[in-house]
Design a protein around this motif. Structure first.
Motif, short mmCIF file in Angstrom:
data_model
loop_
_atom_site.label_atom_id
_atom_site.label_comp_id
_atom_site.label_asym_id
_atom_site.label_seq_id
_atom_site.Cartn_x
_atom_site.Cartn_y
_atom_site.Cartn_z
N ILE A 1 0.85 -1.20 0.00
CA ILE A 1 0.00 0.00 0.00
C ILE A 1 0.88 1.25 0.00
N ARG A 2 1.97 1.22 0.78
CA ARG A 2 2.87 2.39 0.82
C ARG A 2 3.42 2.67 -0.58
N LYS A 3 3.77 1.59 -1.27
CA LYS A 3 4.33 1.74 -2.61
C LYS A 3 3.29 2.41 -3.51
N LYS A 4 2.04 1.95 -3.43
CA LYS A 4 0.97 2.53 -4.24
C LYS A 4 0.78 4.01 -3.94
N ILE A 5 0.85 4.35 -2.64
CA ILE A 5 0.64 5.75 -2.26
C ILE A 5 1.76 6.62 -2.84
N ILE A 6 2.99 6.14 -2.70
CA ILE A 6 4.13 6.93 -3.16
C ILE A 6 4.14 7.07 -4.68
N GLU A 7 3.58 6.07 -5.36
CA GLU A 7 3.54 6.14 -6.82
C GLU A 7 2.39 6.99 -7.35
N THR A 8 1.51 7.47 -6.43
CA THR A 8 0.42 8.35 -6.85
C THR A 8 1.03 9.67 -7.30
N GLU A 9 0.42 10.29 -8.32
CA GLU A 9 1.04 11.46 -8.96
C GLU A 9 1.56 12.51 -7.95
N ASN A 10 2.84 12.88 -8.11
CA ASN A 10 3.48 13.94 -7.31
C ASN A 10 3.37 13.78 -5.81
N MET A 11 3.18 12.56 -5.34
CA MET A 11 2.89 12.38 -3.91
C MET A 11 4.00 12.95 -3.02
N MET A 12 5.25 12.60 -3.31
CA MET A 12 6.33 13.06 -2.43
C MET A 12 6.42 14.60 -2.43
N ASP A 13 6.23 15.20 -3.62
CA ASP A 13 6.25 16.67 -3.68
C ASP A 13 5.15 17.26 -2.82
N ARG A 14 3.98 16.60 -2.86
CA ARG A 14 2.86 17.11 -2.07
C ARG A 14 3.15 17.05 -0.58
N ILE A 15 3.78 15.95 -0.16
CA ILE A 15 4.11 15.84 1.27
C ILE A 15 5.13 16.91 1.64
N VAL A 16 6.16 17.05 0.79
CA VAL A 16 7.20 18.04 1.07
C VAL A 16 6.59 19.44 1.16
N ASN A 17 5.67 19.75 0.24
CA ASN A 17 5.00 21.06 0.31
C ASN A 17 4.15 21.17 1.58
N GLY A 18 3.49 20.06 1.92
CA GLY A 18 2.64 20.04 3.11
C GLY A 18 3.42 20.36 4.38
N LEU A 19 4.72 19.97 4.39
CA LEU A 19 5.54 20.18 5.58
C LEU A 19 5.80 21.66 5.85
N SER A 20 5.64 22.49 4.81
CA SER A 20 5.92 23.92 5.06
C SER A 20 4.67 24.78 4.91
N GLU A 21 3.49 24.15 4.95
CA GLU A 21 2.26 24.96 4.84
C GLU A 21 2.04 25.81 6.07
N SER A 22 1.27 26.90 5.88
CA SER A 22 1.04 27.81 7.01
C SER A 22 0.09 27.17 8.02
N SER A 23 -0.85 26.34 7.54
CA SER A 23 -1.80 25.73 8.47
C SER A 23 -1.13 24.62 9.29
#
Length: 540
Positions: free
Chosen positions: A242-264
């Motif tokens: 399941i982890r592999k599937k999640i990481i292979e979802t489009e731009n997933m790692m970029d989204r997490i990295v962006n999420g780490l610096s969100e204002s909320s």
């Protein structure tokens, strides 16, 4: 309670009043309750109990079959709030009969596709909360065939944004601790791909003509991202595929990295949770995590974040510091030692555990410079503080750190030449204290490592108190402790090393050889082998 029978209006509003009494403890506002430090609000549970003791369950149950939709709906909401994280209420609900039907069956009927969405969602919450409180089994049909699919439906594009948020958050909570439910959810209606859509709001400005719509999208955009991260975190908590599937979802790692610096802060917390969940994968630590240099934003998150984020971020860092993870080097270079040493001084227990755990991982098979940095960063004082911590997890991880620091001969001799006296003191204290078998075993293993040093072993040989303790544990009733004590003896009597003759004589005079003879007759094959090996050193 007495007014409940007056009219359908009193019924509707009184259910609302009761719901609001317990609302304080609702998990949407506090992040997952499984976080090591749950943010408990003052009176949620007490209020649930007060209402329960005043017969709320019996008085409200019959309202679920009221002719008025509004009354049915408010009664349902009231049950979802009463049952949340409350085993007492949940266990009672399972057996309540209304018009000859059990409550869970009534909830299941309210889940059906022909019912209003609000009703489907709220009854799914009731069943979810009862399941998480242990009142319904996770493999019960009402969960697997009804509740879970209903919540997945709520995540689809057809639903309103607020329904999608609530559906995903509730599903994340339902499957958070159950591998089987995680597997089922991951293959229901292409859920993993469906969640990728949660990141596409607000939609591109050119497509939006309606300013109200844009405002609505903006308002829900961060809630959607938070919900998606939470659900991904739950889905990927245990299963590698399941982890592999999640990481292979489009731009997933970029989204997490962006999420780490969100204002909320809520989005940041959910993104860190998601990252933590995925960091449990050896494969991903070696690949995606490296490709996206995830450690950089993670180290940034660790600077002055609130405790609940720190706890999850530091757990993730522990995984990134495992010896096979390529991120280990750059993390060390970016000042992690200092950061982790400061965590070990936290008032917050979860942070102390994570700080020392990460240092333990960092010290594993590390070069001498890193080990010296850790010892310098921690200070002997702090090391003793941790060794006398009241929490056994902190103690075990600190011993694990010491054991990792004291490995390979040159390192053992180097560290013992500067910190020998203090370390021997600590070892003595623990072997004398009231500790469990695991703690004592770990401590004897540290002694065995010291006994493997070239100059370090003299610190044991010149310490009669420690020698007597090793002798005592050789005849202990617990085989694990006997074995650990034998490792110490083996390393001390090994005859290819300088001074082995004197050491052997001293130990023989202490009666160690007699104990070895006795142990060589042991029915435990490990003890028997180890004793024979040690005795051979005397013959050689």
């Amino acid at each position: 309670m007495a007014l409940l029978s007056r009219s359908r209006y009193t019924q509707e509003y009184i259910c609302q009043i009761f719901s609001h009494c317990c609302k304080l403890r609702h998990w949407h506002s506090c992040g997952f309750k499984s976080s090591p430090q749950p943010l408990l609000c003052a009176n949620g549970p007490d209020h649930q109990t007060i209402l329960f003791n005043h017969g709320a369950v019996q008085n409200i149950a019959h309202l679920l079959v009221s002719t008025s939709y509004k009354v049915r709906m408010q009664a349902l909401k009231c049950f979802s709030v009463l049952a949340f994280e409350n085993p007492q209420v949940s266990m009672t609900l399972v057996n309540v009969l209304v018009d000859g039907e059990l409550l869970p069956q009534i909830f299941v009927k309210m889940l059906q596709r022909d019912k209003p969405i609000e009703m489907q969602l709220t009854s799914a919450k009731c069943l979810t909360y009862m399941c998480r409180a242990g009142a319904i089994r996770t493999d019960d049909n009402c969960i697997v065939l009804k509740t879970l699919p209903c919540l997945v439906r709520m995540c689809s594009k057809e639903r309103l944004l607020e329904e999608r948020v609530e559906g995903a958050e509730t599903l994340a909570y339902l499957i958070e601790t159950d591998v089987e439910l995680q597997r089922i959810a991951s293959i229901t209606d292409h859920l993993i791909a469906m969640l990728a859509d949660y990141f596409k709001y607000p939609s591109s400005v050119s497509a939006i003509t309606d300013i109200k719509r844009l405002d609505h999208d903006l308002k829900h955009a961060h809630e959607l991202r938070q919900a998606a991260f939470k659900l991904y975190a739950s889905l990927g908590a245990n299963d590698e595929d399941i982890r592999k599937k999640i990481i292979e979802t489009e731009n997933m790692m970029d989204r997490i990295v962006n999420g780490l610096s969100e204002s909320s802060i809520k989005v940041r917390l959910a993104a860190v949770r998601c990252l933590h969940s995925l960091s449990r994968s050896v494969q991903q630590l070696r690949t995606s995590f490296q490709d996206h240099a995830v450690w950089k934003p993670l180290m940034k998150v660790l600077q002055n974040a609130p405790d609940e984020i720190l706890v999850v971020a530091s757990s993730t860092l522990c995984n990134l510091l495992l010896e096979f993870s390529p991120s280990k080097e750059p993390i060390l270079e970016s000042g992690a030692v200092e950061l982790l040493c400061s965590l070990t001084q936290s008032e917050n227990l979860a942070l102390r555990v994570n700080g020392i755990w990460a240092l333990m991982n960092m010290a594993f098979q590390a070069e001498q410079k890193i080990k010296s940095d850790i010892l310098r960063g921690l200070s002997t004082e702090q090391l003793f503080q941790l060794l006398s911590d009241s929490d056994v997890n902190v103690l075990m991880k600190t011993l694990g750190l010491l054991r990792n620091l004291l490995s390979t001969r040159p390192h053992i001799d180097h560290i013992m030449s500067s910190h020998g006296k203090q370390i021997m003191q600590a070892v003595t204290l623990i072997l004398e204290g009231e500790h469990n078998i695991e703690v004592k075993e770990q401590t004897l293993c540290i002694l065995a490592n010291i006994a493997d040093g070239t100059t370090a072993k003299e610190l044991i040989m010149t310490n009669d108190d420690i020698l007597q303790k090793i002798k005592y544990y050789m005849s202990h009733s617990n085989a694990k402790l006997q074995l650990a004590a034998m490792f110490c003896i083996s390393n001390l009597v090994w005859n290819e090393e300088e001074g082995s003759q004197e050491r052997q004589d001293k130990l023989r005079d202490m009666g160690i050889v007699d104990i070895l003879h006795k142990l060589s007759q042991s029915s435990d094959p490990n003890l028997c082998d180890k004793a024979k090996t040690a005795l051979q050193q005397y013959l050689a």
